[in-house]
Motif scaffolding. Structure first.
Motif, mmCIF file in Angstrom:
data_model
loop_
_atom_site.group_PDB
_atom_site.id
_atom_site.type_symbol
_atom_site.label_atom_id
_atom_site.label_comp_id
_atom_site.label_asym_id
_atom_site.label_seq_id
_atom_site.Cartn_x
_atom_site.Cartn_y
_atom_site.Cartn_z
ATOM 1 N N GLY A 1 13.398 -54.663 73.842
ATOM 2 C CA GLY A 1 12.372 -53.722 73.424
ATOM 3 C C GLY A 1 10.987 -54.322 73.484
ATOM 4 N N GLU A 2 10.842 -55.579 73.044
ATOM 5 C CA GLU A 2 9.516 -56.190 73.041
ATOM 6 C C GLU A 2 8.961 -56.333 74.450
ATOM 7 O OE1 GLU A 2 7.094 -60.076 71.307
ATOM 8 O OE2 GLU A 2 9.286 -60.033 71.224
ATOM 9 N N LEU A 3 9.749 -56.893 75.353
ATOM 10 C CA LEU A 3 9.214 -57.088 76.703
ATOM 11 C C LEU A 3 9.021 -55.759 77.429
ATOM 12 C CD1 LEU A 3 11.494 -56.893 79.256
ATOM 13 C CD2 LEU A 3 12.402 -58.846 78.036
ATOM 14 N N SER A 4 9.834 -54.754 77.121
ATOM 15 C CA SER A 4 9.686 -53.448 77.767
ATOM 16 C C SER A 4 8.433 -52.729 77.290
ATOM 17 C CB SER A 4 10.916 -52.580 77.509
ATOM 18 O OG SER A 4 12.066 -53.122 78.121
ATOM 19 N N PHE A 5 8.187 -52.728 75.982
ATOM 20 C CA PHE A 5 7.021 -52.019 75.472
ATOM 21 C C PHE A 5 5.726 -52.758 75.793
ATOM 22 C CE2 PHE A 5 10.189 -49.903 72.689
ATOM 23 C CZ PHE A 5 9.916 -48.611 73.096
ATOM 24 N N LEU A 6 5.782 -54.082 75.873
ATOM 25 C CA LEU A 6 4.602 -54.807 76.325
ATOM 26 C C LEU A 6 4.285 -54.453 77.773
ATOM 27 C CD1 LEU A 6 5.054 -58.333 74.703
ATOM 28 C CD2 LEU A 6 3.094 -56.811 74.415
ATOM 29 N N SER A 7 5.305 -54.355 78.614
ATOM 30 C CA SER A 7 5.085 -53.929 80.002
ATOM 31 C C SER A 7 4.556 -52.501 80.049
ATOM 32 C CB SER A 7 6.393 -54.021 80.792
ATOM 33 O OG SER A 7 6.866 -55.348 80.836
ATOM 34 N N LEU A 8 5.039 -51.667 79.151
ATOM 35 C CA LEU A 8 4.634 -50.265 79.129
ATOM 36 C C LEU A 8 3.151 -50.097 78.822
ATOM 37 C CD1 LEU A 8 5.856 -47.387 79.368
ATOM 38 C CD2 LEU A 8 6.188 -47.442 76.895
ATOM 39 N N THR A 9 2.559 -51.051 78.103
ATOM 40 C CA THR A 9 1.147 -50.919 77.739
ATOM 41 C C THR A 9 0.220 -50.902 78.944
ATOM 42 O OG1 THR A 9 0.851 -53.318 77.481
ATOM 43 C CG2 THR A 9 1.551 -52.083 75.529
#
Length: 400
Positions: free
Chosen positions: A115-123
């Motif tokens: 979740g952390e790496l996915s949402f950081l990429s999503l930003t």
């Protein structure tokens, strides 16, 4: 989640008439030990044991996923993270054996890492200002999670019922992402980036095939780093990672120092003549740390700090100071530790949110999504190393 998991473990063991395991005792560093002859009121196992159980699955995800995660669209990632969260709550709630509770913690860690790496990429698909919101949210999660769990159990709910109530969290996560969030058209929601690149009509293919030989040769001679379309090649990703070291190393050092303090030293900083018990002192250490993280991660709109190495060095000074304080017991009062721990949280939160802000700002558009995901390994690597170092430190002090 970890506290709840070990509450369930303790309940299972009491039903079986057995003594608490070292893992259970590790989440209660504040409790006294009647058989302990050390001046530090030690537990048999350091709280670093719990730290490693929580961080190692996340670390594995963050080390490997950035190289292949682009094949999995964001919609499926969010569904998977929500499923992992729900599975972890259910497993720990209804566990009838120790291995089921441990598996539940592992599921929670996998979901957190992905979740952390996915949402950081999503930003990268939104305004850079969303990083301030991400910082506030992750900072608030530590404070809100601890207070919510403590509050629900304090009013009389069992850990099992509390965890079942927390199933609302993955549900709200799904509703927020799929219903509340306004997704930009460029976001690959249900298909991977590579599918987008290959989704070219037959007429476009003919046009490409009819291109002149000169243009084809020119395209072939273009370095991978200069291309603006298509998935990143492995060599490109390595090139991006090399450039990220100036950000990842300071972040990892900050988290190494602060989690060495949190899981290696805090349980040993006990003031027996203070009105708070060992349990209450430890609880306030952790709470003040989370408050500091929340404040500093919410500060991006007010102040931005580019000198990340300065933050890491200041955090190392904190760790060295508290290490000597544990060894020589020269701090006069727990109030001094409270201030240092709050300051420690401020440094850690500032390092985190400023690291990702400047990665987003200074990385090219083509590489930014991968860079945000890859850089998230910095804090997890530092935390894992801190857990490993904390074991011999704990053993040394408790032998005195």
């Amino acid at each position: 989640m970890l506290s709840a998991a070990h509450d369930i473990l303790k309940e299972q063991e009491s039903k079986n008439g057995t003594a608490p395991t070292s893992a259970t005792m590790a989440v209660e560093p504040q409790g006294g030990n009647s058989s302990n002859s050390s001046r530090y009121d030690c537990n048999p196992v350091s709280t670093a044991a719990v730290l490693l159980a929580d961080i190692l699955p996340t670390l594995v995800i963050k080390l490997s996923a950035p190289f292949v995660i682009h094949k999995l669209p964001y919609g499926f990632r969010v569904l998977f993270c929500a499923a992992m969260a729900a599975a972890s709550f259910l497993l720990v709630s209804f566990s009838s054996a120790v291995w089921m509770s441990v598996l539940g913690v592992i599921f929670a860690s996998i979901g957190a890492g992905l979740g952390e790496l996915s949402f950081l990429s999503l930003t990268v698909y939104f305004s850079r200002d969303v990083l301030g919101g991400w910082g506030s949210g992750t900072g608030g999660a530590g404070v809100a999670g601890a207070f919510l769990y403590s509050g629900l159990t304090q009013v009389g709910l069992s850990p099992r019922v509390t965890l079942l109530i927390m199933l609302v969290v993955p549900l709200v996560m799904l509703l927020s992402y799929f219903s509340l969030l306004v997704l930009p058209p460029s976001l690959p929601q249900w298909r991977g980036r590579e599918a987008e690149y290959t989704a070219v009509g037959s007429e476009d293919r003919r046009a490409l095939m009819d291109a002149s030989e000169e243009e084809e040769e020119q395209q072939k001679s273009t370095p991978a780093e200069d291309r603006t379309t298509g998935p990143l090649a492995f060599r490109e990703k390595l090139h991006v990672i090399k450039g990220l070291l100036l950000f990842v190393l300071p972040l990892g050092l900050v988290y190494f120092a602060e989690y060495f303090i949190n899981q290696g030293l805090m349980e040993l900083l006990y003031f027996p003549k203070f009105f708070l018990s060992h349990a209450e002192q430890y609880r306030w250490y952790q709470t003040l740390y989370q408050v500091g993280v929340l404040v500093s991660r919410s500060s991006l709109c007010c102040v931005k700090i580019r000198k990340l190495w300065a933050l890491s060095l200041l955090q190392v000074v904190n760790a060295v100071l508290l290490l000597f304080a544990v060894r020589f017991l020269f701090l006069p009062s727990v109030w001094v530790v409270f201030v240092i721990v709050l300051y420690e949280g401020l440094l850690g939160g500032a390092a985190y949110v400023n690291t990702f802000y400047f990665i987003s700002k200074e990385t090219g558009d083509r590489h930014r999504e991968f860079a945000m995901a890859a850089a998230s390994v910095g804090d997890s690597l530092g935390i894992a190393l801190a857990g490993l170092i904390a074991f011999p430190v704990h053993r040394y002090f408790c032998s005195l």
